[in-house]
Design a protein around this motif. Structure first.
Motif, PDB file in Angstrom:
ATOM      1  N   ILE A 124       5.188  -4.427  11.043  1.00 22.67           N
ATOM      2  CA  ILE A 124       6.000  -3.204  11.008  1.00 22.67           C
ATOM      3  C   ILE A 124       7.409  -3.559  10.534  1.00 22.67           C
ATOM      4  O   ILE A 124       8.019  -4.510  11.032  1.00 22.67           O
ATOM      5  CB  ILE A 124       6.046  -2.548  12.395  1.00 22.67           C
ATOM      6  N   SER A 125       7.914  -2.834   9.548  1.00 24.08           N
ATOM      7  CA  SER A 125       9.226  -3.140   8.978  1.00 24.08           C
ATOM      8  C   SER A 125      10.034  -1.861   8.793  1.00 24.08           C
ATOM      9  O   SER A 125       9.489  -0.754   8.754  1.00 24.08           O
ATOM     10  CB  SER A 125       9.068  -3.839   7.616  1.00 24.08           C
ATOM     11  N   ARG A 126      11.340  -2.027   8.699  1.00 23.04           N
ATOM     12  CA  ARG A 126      12.228  -0.880   8.468  1.00 23.04           C
ATOM     13  C   ARG A 126      11.953  -0.263   7.102  1.00 23.04           C
ATOM     14  O   ARG A 126      12.008   0.956   6.933  1.00 23.04           O
ATOM     15  CB  ARG A 126      13.696  -1.325   8.566  1.00 23.04           C
ATOM     16  N   PHE A 127      11.653  -1.106   6.116  1.00 22.93           N
ATOM     17  CA  PHE A 127      11.350  -0.599   4.774  1.00 22.93           C
ATOM     18  C   PHE A 127      10.109   0.287   4.805  1.00 22.93           C
ATOM     19  O   PHE A 127      10.097   1.378   4.241  1.00 22.93           O
ATOM     20  CB  PHE A 127      11.131  -1.771   3.817  1.00 22.93           C
ATOM     21  N   GLY A 128       9.049  -0.175   5.477  1.00 25.35           N
ATOM     22  CA  GLY A 128       7.833   0.620   5.572  1.00 25.35           C
ATOM     23  C   GLY A 128       8.045   1.895   6.352  1.00 25.35           C
ATOM     24  O   GLY A 128       7.528   2.960   5.972  1.00 25.35           O
ATOM     25  N   ALA A 129       8.819   1.805   7.455  1.00 23.23           N
ATOM     26  CA  ALA A 129       9.096   2.991   8.263  1.00 23.23           C
ATOM     27  C   ALA A 129       9.876   4.027   7.469  1.00 23.23           C
ATOM     28  O   ALA A 129       9.705   5.244   7.661  1.00 23.23           O
ATOM     29  CB  ALA A 129       9.862   2.595   9.515  1.00 23.23           C
ATOM     30  N   MET A 130      10.754   3.572   6.571  1.00 26.19           N
ATOM     31  CA  MET A 130      11.522   4.490   5.742  1.00 26.19           C
ATOM     32  C   MET A 130      10.675   5.097   4.634  1.00 26.19           C
ATOM     33  O   MET A 130      10.703   6.305   4.386  1.00 26.19           O
ATOM     34  CB  MET A 130      12.720   3.741   5.137  1.00 26.19           C
ATOM     35  N   LEU A 131       9.873   4.253   3.969  1.00 30.90           N
ATOM     36  CA  LEU A 131       9.168   4.697   2.766  1.00 30.90           C
ATOM     37  C   LEU A 131       7.893   5.482   3.067  1.00 30.90           C
ATOM     38  O   LEU A 131       7.504   6.361   2.292  1.00 30.90           O
ATOM     39  CB  LEU A 131       8.818   3.481   1.901  1.00 30.90           C
ATOM     40  N   LEU A 184       0.835  -1.210   0.000  1.00 32.69           N
ATOM     41  CA  LEU A 184       0.000   0.000   0.000  1.00 32.69           C
ATOM     42  C   LEU A 184       0.865   1.254   0.000  1.00 32.69           C
ATOM     43  O   LEU A 184       0.543   2.243  -0.675  1.00 32.69           O
ATOM     44  CB  LEU A 184      -0.922  -0.006   1.222  1.00 32.69           C
ATOM     45  N   THR A 185       1.963   1.222   0.734  1.00 32.53           N
ATOM     46  CA  THR A 185       2.866   2.372   0.777  1.00 32.53           C
ATOM     47  C   THR A 185       3.505   2.611  -0.585  1.00 32.53           C
ATOM     48  O   THR A 185       3.601   3.763  -1.049  1.00 32.53           O
ATOM     49  CB  THR A 185       3.955   2.161   1.836  1.00 32.53           C
ATOM     50  N   VAL A 186       3.948   1.528  -1.243  1.00 32.67           N
ATOM     51  CA  VAL A 186       4.554   1.655  -2.573  1.00 32.67           C
ATOM     52  C   VAL A 186       3.533   2.184  -3.580  1.00 32.67           C
ATOM     53  O   VAL A 186       3.837   3.043  -4.413  1.00 32.67           O
ATOM     54  CB  VAL A 186       5.129   0.299  -3.042  1.00 32.67           C
ATOM     55  N   VAL A 187       2.296   1.669  -3.508  1.00 33.12           N
ATOM     56  CA  VAL A 187       1.240   2.142  -4.415  1.00 33.12           C
ATOM     57  C   VAL A 187       0.980   3.632  -4.190  1.00 33.12           C
ATOM     58  O   VAL A 187       0.775   4.383  -5.143  1.00 33.12           O
ATOM     59  CB  VAL A 187      -0.048   1.323  -4.207  1.00 33.12           C
ATOM     60  N   ARG A 188       0.996   4.062  -2.921  1.00 28.69           N
ATOM     61  CA  ARG A 188       0.798   5.489  -2.635  1.00 28.69           C
ATOM     62  C   ARG A 188       1.938   6.331  -3.219  1.00 28.69           C
ATOM     63  O   ARG A 188       1.713   7.424  -3.735  1.00 28.69           O
ATOM     64  CB  ARG A 188       0.684   5.712  -1.126  1.00 28.69           C
ATOM     65  N   LEU A 189       3.151   5.813  -3.134  1.00 30.68           N
ATOM     66  CA  LEU A 189       4.298   6.527  -3.706  1.00 30.68           C
ATOM     67  C   LEU A 189       4.158   6.653  -5.219  1.00 30.68           C
ATOM     68  O   LEU A 189       4.470   7.699  -5.798  1.00 30.68           O
ATOM     69  CB  LEU A 189       5.592   5.794  -3.348  1.00 30.68           C
ATOM     70  N   ILE A 190       3.675   5.597  -5.878  1.00 29.72           N
ATOM     71  CA  ILE A 190       3.470   5.636  -7.324  1.00 29.72           C
ATOM     72  C   ILE A 190       2.339   6.590  -7.684  1.00 29.72           C
ATOM     73  O   ILE A 190       2.387   7.295  -8.708  1.00 29.72           O
ATOM     74  CB  ILE A 190       3.173   4.220  -7.857  1.00 29.72           C
ATOM     75  N   ALA A 191       1.307   6.643  -6.828  1.00 31.75           N
ATOM     76  CA  ALA A 191       0.157   7.512  -7.102  1.00 31.75           C
ATOM     77  C   ALA A 191       0.526   8.991  -7.023  1.00 31.75           C
ATOM     78  O   ALA A 191      -0.116   9.825  -7.677  1.00 31.75           O
ATOM     79  CB  ALA A 191      -0.972   7.205  -6.118  1.00 31.75           C
ATOM     80  N   ALA A 192       1.558   9.327  -6.242  1.00 35.10           N
ATOM     81  CA  ALA A 192       1.914  10.735  -6.042  1.00 35.10           C
ATOM     82  C   ALA A 192       2.189  11.483  -7.358  1.00 35.10           C
ATOM     83  O   ALA A 192       1.557  12.505  -7.634  1.00 35.10           O
ATOM     84  CB  ALA A 192       3.103  10.843  -5.089  1.00 35.10           C
ATOM     85  N   PRO A 193       3.114  11.011  -8.211  1.00 34.72           N
ATOM     86  CA  PRO A 193       3.343  11.747  -9.468  1.00 34.72           C
ATOM     87  C   PRO A 193       2.170  11.679 -10.428  1.00 34.72           C
ATOM     88  O   PRO A 193       1.993  12.575 -11.263  1.00 34.72           O
ATOM     89  CB  PRO A 193       4.580  11.058 -10.057  1.00 34.72           C
ATOM     90  N   LEU A 194       1.340  10.634 -10.302  1.00 32.90           N
ATOM     91  CA  LEU A 194       0.185  10.515 -11.194  1.00 32.90           C
ATOM     92  C   LEU A 194      -0.827  11.632 -10.965  1.00 32.90           C
ATOM     93  O   LEU A 194      -1.563  12.000 -11.878  1.00 32.90           O
ATOM     94  CB  LEU A 194      -0.494   9.150 -11.001  1.00 32.90           C
ATOM     95  N   VAL A 195      -0.867  12.186  -9.737  1.00 29.13           N
ATOM     96  CA  VAL A 195      -1.764  13.307  -9.452  1.00 29.13           C
ATOM     97  C   VAL A 195      -1.473  14.489 -10.387  1.00 29.13           C
ATOM     98  O   VAL A 195      -2.385  15.215 -10.790  1.00 29.13           O
ATOM     99  CB  VAL A 195      -1.631  13.733  -7.977  1.00 29.13           C
ATOM    100  N   GLY A 196      -0.209  14.666 -10.741  1.00 32.26           N
ATOM    101  CA  GLY A 196       0.147  15.724 -11.680  1.00 32.26           C
ATOM    102  C   GLY A 196       0.085  15.274 -13.129  1.00 32.26           C
ATOM    103  O   GLY A 196      -0.390  16.010 -13.999  1.00 32.26           O
TER     104      GLY A 196
END
Length: 221
Positions: A60-67, A9-21
């Protein structure tokens, strides 16, 4: 790195960010406005959902906490840039947007400098409220673009002549139409008011983080 549901879900949100523009380059309006609004609402939902699921399922993971904070900041920064392009640059938009962006860069710089001690800058309840107000404000402002350009004339069948008649008082007998118009105005400008409130909370939380970091920024004697 584990591909858990919260991390996905976090990765999908990151991908969605530039798509807003990018949707404004790929789609005609009003389809682009709708797509940007839906993408932002989806991202706001996953912002809450991924953390809740990670705690509930013990994932809870370090990857998720970072991203997670990176995805949040990417979504907010890009959404604010798009809104400035849609509504134009004015004191009413540029000042709160500048305050929010300044705080995000400043706090990110603090955390990077502090390194291992950055844990002292934990997210506070006020910061969570700031994020909530910020997300609602941005969503309403995307709705403002739809209202200004499409809702009045297409969805609600209000021609420029009808709007002018309401504003000048020439149309005073259709109470339902008048309430509909001013109700939409209230929702639209509510986003601008909330953006200013979010900017104020942004500066308060930014100062709080800076105050907590001060002992680690002083030169050694």
């Amino acid at each position: 790195m584990r591909w858990t549901v919260p991390n996905i879900l976090t990765v999908v949100r990151l991908i969605a960010a530039p798509l807003v523009g990018l949707v404004f380059l790929l789609l005609p309006r009003p389809a682009a406005d709708w797509a940007a609004l839906l993408l932002f609402l989806f991202a706001s939902l996953t912002d809450y959902l991924d953390g809740w699921l990670a705690r509930k399922w013990g994932q809870i993971s370090r990857f998720g906490a970072m991203l997670d904070p990176i995805a949040d900041k990417a979504m907010v920064v890009i959404a604010l840039a798009v809104l400035l392009g849609l509504h134009g640059i004015s004191d009413w938009t540029l000042i709160p947007v500048s305050a929010i962006l300044f705080r995000e860069v400043f706090v990110s710089g603090l955390r990077e400098f502090l390194g291992e001690t950055a844990g002292l800058l934990k997210v506070t309840k006020l910061a969570k409220w700031k994020t909530t107000v910020q997300m609602v404000a941005i969503a309403l402002l995307f709705g403002w673009g739809l209202f200004d350009h499409y809702f009045i004339m297409q969805t609600f069948g209000m021609s420029p002549e009808i709007v002018t008649g309401i504003l000048t008082g020439e149309i005073a007998d259709d109470v339902g139409l008048i309430w509909k118009y001013y109700g939409l105005i209230a929702v639209s400008y509510g986003g601008l008011v909330l953006l200013w409130i979010a900017a104020g909370l942004t500066l308060v939380t930014g100062w709080d983080y800076f105050r907590k970091a001060m002992p680690y920024l002083r030169e050694s004697p």
